[in-house]
Scaffold this active site. Structure first.
Site, mmCIF file in Angstrom:
data_model
loop_
_atom_site.group_PDB
_atom_site.id
_atom_site.type_symbol
_atom_site.label_atom_id
_atom_site.label_comp_id
_atom_site.label_asym_id
_atom_site.label_seq_id
_atom_site.Cartn_x
_atom_site.Cartn_y
_atom_site.Cartn_z
ATOM 1 C CG HIS A 29 -47.832 -28.225 5.016
ATOM 2 N ND1 HIS A 29 -48.828 -27.518 5.654
ATOM 3 C CD2 HIS A 29 -46.566 -27.452 5.143
ATOM 4 C CE1 HIS A 29 -48.419 -26.480 5.953
ATOM 5 N NE2 HIS A 29 -47.192 -26.372 5.749
ATOM 6 C CD GLU A 30 -43.129 -28.150 3.224
ATOM 7 O OE1 GLU A 30 -42.953 -27.209 2.320
ATOM 8 O OE2 GLU A 30 -43.220 -28.163 4.455
ATOM 9 C CG HIS A 33 -45.864 -24.097 1.404
ATOM 10 N ND1 HIS A 33 -46.802 -23.229 1.494
ATOM 11 C CD2 HIS A 33 -45.590 -24.678 2.529
ATOM 12 C CE1 HIS A 33 -46.952 -23.285 3.106
ATOM 13 N NE2 HIS A 33 -46.323 -24.147 3.464
#
Length: 381
Positions: A29-30, A33
């Site tokens: 997920h990170e 980003h």
């Protein structure tokens, strides 16, 4: 002593696989980003797996500090100019040079900021597709022909007139390709009549049925309400697909998880499904340990499903979550300027309260479902 050692070993097993699952989900997920931010020209100061004090880490050539932190229950990416690890708006009192503003998150266009915010959930969807794809290529896809083998006496299926040999073609207009599709739809049903398209002796019939609501053990000490039709099939097998076709089926599996999750949440909001099924970190940990004992393929399936759910949760239009950021950026794009500082601050506070309330509620559900509350109450009675 043997039971104690066994209990410690089981707890350690659960913790290890829970940390593995959370670390994989958060890292992907990170990284979503991070990857998009880098391509938008944003300087990334920190990429952390876990919170709290750094255990170890390193700094790459572009100045990003990669770190493993002490509390492995999440993670974050901090962009240049962020006031904190939640990617909130930077403090307006901090002066930036033009060069610094160009590499800050706040200095990007609304489109780039929206792309960075959306990248985390998208990365989780892609992870789920990759995991489903790998399992389908390696093992095949569970496939049982949607043909009724047995009809349980006194069941909803018998009342509706279903017979052995009937082939289920569709449920409420949605096609059924395998018996597993039928099971998924019916289990989610909370007593609502359904329309079954059935092939029988060369003819197509439309049959109405109302699934029976039944409580079953959810495997974690609690109960779960599901719909039952009262039919069974036979001949379970794993159907192999080509390398290209497997990708399509993997995408469909992700779509199925999205549909199941959205339907269940909608039923909770409407009040037709109990909120006790809403689980938090304790139940995820317990599930991780249990599923890992079944097999690595089952554990991978769990991570894929959790990855989809994490993506959906983060896309909720709640400030503090990615969906809340996207909502603010949508307002900014429409208005031509950002919302006022007070409005954004109020939104983030409300969002934080909502997220914390949900976490407390889910954790309470975990304590109840895992019988921790019963255990504590027995100590004082």
């Amino acid at each position: 002593m043997g039971d104690f050692i066994g209990g410690v070993g089981s707890s350690l097993h659960t913790i290890i696989f829970f940390v593995i699952a959370i670390s994989v989900l958060v890292s992907v997920h990170e990284y979503g980003h991070f990857w998009v931010a880098r391509r938008c020209g944003v300087k990334v100061e920190v990429f952390s797996i876990g919170f709290g004090r750094e255990i170890f880490g390193w700094t790459d050539r572009l100045g990003t500090r990669w770190r493993i932190s002490m509390l492995p229950l999440g993670g974050y990416v901090r962009f240049f100019g962020d006031a904190d690890a939640t990617s909130a708006l930077p403090d307006g009192t901090i002066a930036m040079t033009e060069a610094e503003r160009k590499v800050s998150f706040a200095g990007q266009s609304v489109g780039k900021r929206a792309a960075i915010a959306a990248a985390g959930p998208i990365a989780n969807f892609l992870l789920a597709i990759v995991l489903f794809y790998g399992l389908i290529v390696a093992l095949g896809q569970p496939f049982t022909p949607p043909v009724v083998d047995k009809v349980s006496p006194g069941s909803a299926a018998e009342a509706a007139g279903l017979l052995p040999g009937d082939r289920i073609l569709a449920v409420d207009g949605s096609s059924v390709e395998r018996f597993e599709d039928l099971i998924m739809v019916i289990r989610l049903n909370q007593g609502t009549p359904v329309r079954l398209s059935v092939a029988r002796a060369g003819e197509q019939l439309e049959i109405g049925a109302t699934p029976t609501i039944t409580e079953i053990d959810n495997g974690q000490g609690g109960k779960q309400k599901i719909g039952l039709l009262g039919v069974s099939s036979s001949g379970v097998e794993f159907k192999e697909h080509g390398v290209v076709d497997s990708l399509w089926y993997a995408v469909r599996e992700v779509g199925s998880v999205v549909n199941v999750t959205a339907t269940a949440v909608g039923q909770m909001i409407a009040g037709s499904r109990g909120t006790e099924e809403l689980g938090g970190p304790l139940r995820i940990a317990d599930m991780s340990g249990r599923v890992a004992k079944v097999g690595i393929d089952s554990f991978i399936l769990l991570i894929a499903a959790l990855s989809v759910n994490l993506a959906l949760f983060n896309l909720l239009p709640v400030p503090m979550l990615d969906g809340g950021h996207l909502l603010f950026y949508a307002f900014e794009a429409i208005r031509g300027r950002p919302l006022g500082d007070r409005t954004q601050e109020f939104g983030f506070r409300v969002g934080l309260a909502m997220v914390l309330t949900l976490m407390v509620f889910a954790t309470w559900n975990d304590l109840v479902q895992l019988r921790v509350v019963d255990f504590i109450s027995r100590l004082f009675t």
